[in-house]
Enzyme design. Structure first.
Site, PDB file in Angstrom:
ATOM      1  CG  ASP A  16     -14.295  -1.097   3.733  1.00 55.60           C
ATOM      2  OD1 ASP A  16     -15.015  -1.808   2.998  1.00 55.60           O
ATOM      3  OD2 ASP A  16     -13.222  -1.502   4.226  1.00 55.60           O
ATOM      4  CG  ASP A  64     -11.634  -3.096   0.367  1.00 57.68           C
ATOM      5  OD1 ASP A  64     -12.162  -2.465   1.302  1.00 57.68           O
ATOM      6  OD2 ASP A  64     -10.786  -3.985   0.551  1.00 57.68           O
ATOM      7  CG  HIS A 108     -12.052  -6.758   8.800  1.00 56.93           C
ATOM      8  ND1 HIS A 108     -12.054  -6.813   7.425  1.00 56.93           N
ATOM      9  CD2 HIS A 108     -11.282  -5.699   9.117  1.00 56.93           C
ATOM     10  CE1 HIS A 108     -11.317  -5.831   6.933  1.00 56.93           C
ATOM     11  NE2 HIS A 108     -10.853  -5.138   7.942  1.00 56.93           N
ATOM     12  CB  SER A 165      -9.066  -0.657   2.206  1.00 62.93           C
ATOM     13  OG  SER A 165     -10.114  -0.852   3.117  1.00 62.93           O
ATOM     14  CG  HIS A 166      -9.875   2.668   5.330  1.00 64.08           C
ATOM     15  ND1 HIS A 166      -9.496   1.357   5.537  1.00 64.08           N
ATOM     16  CD2 HIS A 166      -9.056   3.424   6.090  1.00 64.08           C
ATOM     17  CE1 HIS A 166      -8.488   1.337   6.403  1.00 64.08           C
ATOM     18  NE2 HIS A 166      -8.204   2.564   6.757  1.00 64.08           N
ATOM     19  CG  ASP A 177     -12.687  -5.546   3.123  1.00 62.85           C
ATOM     20  OD1 ASP A 177     -13.017  -4.369   3.396  1.00 62.85           O
ATOM     21  OD2 ASP A 177     -11.525  -5.983   3.324  1.00 62.85           O
ATOM     22  NE  ARG A 178     -12.942  -1.870   7.235  1.00 63.13           N
ATOM     23  CZ  ARG A 178     -12.641  -0.739   7.873  1.00 63.13           C
ATOM     24  NH1 ARG A 178     -12.755  -0.657   9.187  1.00 63.13           N
ATOM     25  NH2 ARG A 178     -12.240   0.315   7.197  1.00 63.13           N
ATOM     26  NE  ARG A 210      -3.693  -0.610   2.289  1.00 67.22           N
ATOM     27  CZ  ARG A 210      -4.789  -0.896   2.973  1.00 67.22           C
ATOM     28  NH1 ARG A 210      -5.449   0.058   3.606  1.00 67.22           N
ATOM     29  NH2 ARG A 210      -5.250  -2.135   3.034  1.00 67.22           N
ATOM     30  CE  LYS A 237      -7.365  -4.986   1.624  1.00 65.94           C
ATOM     31  NZ  LYS A 237      -8.723  -4.916   2.239  1.00 65.94           N
TER      32      LYS A 237
END
Length: 454
Positions: free
Chosen positions: A244, A246, A331, A100-101, A248-249, A16, A110
């Site tokens: 978020d 991506d 998560h 992500s965020h 995933d949350r 990242r 990832k």
């Protein structure tokens, strides 16, 4: 690119950094080659989010992988859990391009092995970094005698069907739900997953826009769910969901617009999963509420406490055969989803639980939200080790108090507990407190913060 430069972007669990200042497509190509070399893959799957730099980085990674002989399947725009689905369903190692965020100028990768098994520092990422370092200094590796193919595949409908096969929503009552996608990948996945369900969906910020024009796609920060809270109240909705960047949350707010703690969601989903899998094991990290292990035991399950972080959760799930795992950061991990995290599946569980009875969400989750919590409080400190030691010394000899150092410092008494741990990336100490009532929690919070910030 020097070893020092790479150390700034290769984190504990992923890659990242700022594009193009810290990394770019030429480096992404080397990461693609290094990834297939380290995981010994003859085929991989790649997905990406809506950030402006994502398609180019994903294509470069694919070139690097194909150059070393791996066949590449591109699934295009997707959420991170959609990439995990593809990795699991196709039994292929995968790469997801997302930050992500993080703000718009960032991007990342990832990585996972076949079946969505994580790739972190101890499971291949350090070797990938070493190869990239070597190739930046000595030149790209020789191509394979036969380069791999690059093809495209649609997975969104199969992803949705898989999730809907895990939660029975056939008999729920009609619900009005406001969904804030934050201009992230929830705007891509929600319409397909929710299609055909008895839901009146009020969409917010579904336009895919990696510049995040409305607010950061980080619902963990209270300021980023203010719009959602207001809209839930204005619409008279049954609940609100916030994803978020991506996707995933997933964060939940009730019919009053009040946030539902991720610990309460963990407990609710754990109870539902234990009804399907009697006697199962449920993983929770050490910052989730006391209510989580209590609910797991009440429902005949075995709770297992772990360190914070998805690599620890996934490792413990694989070791114990756990059916579910949850973290305070929203998560949620499912055995039925290759032990990977998916906020969408957690959201479907909440919809099924709410729609399967007549009461409001606030009443439903009250059974799982039993204690007063501080939330996570960050303090900037010059010397993390010294401040942790000072707090430890202050509580070490108190009667009826136990200390453990599984992850930072956890101090537990009959009526309260707190955890204090150092950030891995910033000069911060993170404090989480829970107590049986609000006055006890507030008093303890002020006491510990005075030590931390002395």
């Amino acid at each position: 690119m020097t070893a020092a430069d790479l150390s700034q972007i290769v984190k504990a669990y992923d890659v990242r950094g700022v594009v193009p200042d810290q990394w770019d497509e030429s480096l992404a190509e080397l990461f693609g080659a290094a990834f297939v070399r380290v995981v010994d893959a003859d085929a991989i799957v790649i997905g990406h989010d809506m950030r402006p730099s994502s398609p180019g980085l994903a294509a470069a990674f694919a070139r690097g992988a194909a150059r070393l002989g791996a066949d590449v399947t591109l699934i295009g725009l997707c959420s991170t859990d959609q990439l995990y689905f593809a990795s699991g369903a196709l039994s292929l190692p995968g790469a997801m391009f997302t930050a992500s965020h993080n703000p718009a100028q960032y991007n990342g990768i990832k990585l996972c092995r076949a079946g969505a098994a994580p790739v972190g520092q101890d499971t291949g990422l350090s070797e990938i970094r070493a190869l990239v370092e070597r190739w930046t200094e000595q030149g790209a590796p020789e191509p394979a005698a036969t380069e791999g193919t690059v093809s495209e595949r649609e997975t969104l409908k199969d992803y949705a069907a898989h999730l809907l096969g895990l939660v029975d929503l056939s008999a729920i009552r009609p619900l009005k739900v406001v969904v804030d996608a934050g201009n992230g990948m929830g705007g891509h996945t929600v319409p397909t997953v929710f299609d055909g369900l008895p839901l009146d969906v009020v969409p917010m910020y579904f336009e895919l826009d990696g510049t995040f024009p409305n607010h950061e796609a980080n619902p963990l920060d209270p300021k980023n769910i203010v719009d959602l809270q207001a809209r839930v109240r204005a619409e008279g909705a049954d609940l609100g969901l916030a994803f978020d960047g991506d996707a995933d949350r997933c964060f939940v707010v009730d019919e009053n617009g009040d946030p539902v703690s991720p610990s309460a969601i963990t407990a609710l989903v754990a109870a539902r999963e234990l009804a399907k899998n009697p006697g199962g094991t449920v993983i929770h990290n050490l910052i989730t509420s006391w209510s989580v292990p209590e609910v797991v035991r009440e429902n005949g399950g075995t709770p297992v406490r772990t360190r914070v972080g998805h690599s620890f959760i996934k490792e413990e799930m694989a070791k114990t055969g756990a059916i579910f795992g949850g973290e305070h950061s929203a998560h949620y991990y499912f055995k039925d989803f290759w032990n990977a995290d998916t906020g969408m599946l957690a959201a479907l569980h909440v919809l099924a639980a709410l729609g399967g009875q007549d009461g409001p969400l606030s009443a439903l989750v009250a059974a799982y939200d039993r204690y007063a919590s501080s939330g996570e409080i960050n303090s900037t400190v010059a010397d993390q080790t010294a401040r942790l030691a000072a707090v430890k010394a202050a509580y070490a000899d108190r009667d009826g108090v136990t200390l453990d150092e599984l992850d930072g410092l956890t101090v537990t008494a009959a009526d309260w507990w707190f955890n204090l741990r150092a950030s891995n990336t910033e000069p911060l100490l993170r404090l989480n407190i829970e107590a049986r009532d609000e006055p006890t929690m507030s008093s303890l919070r002020d006491e510990v913060l005075s030590l931390v910030r002395a």
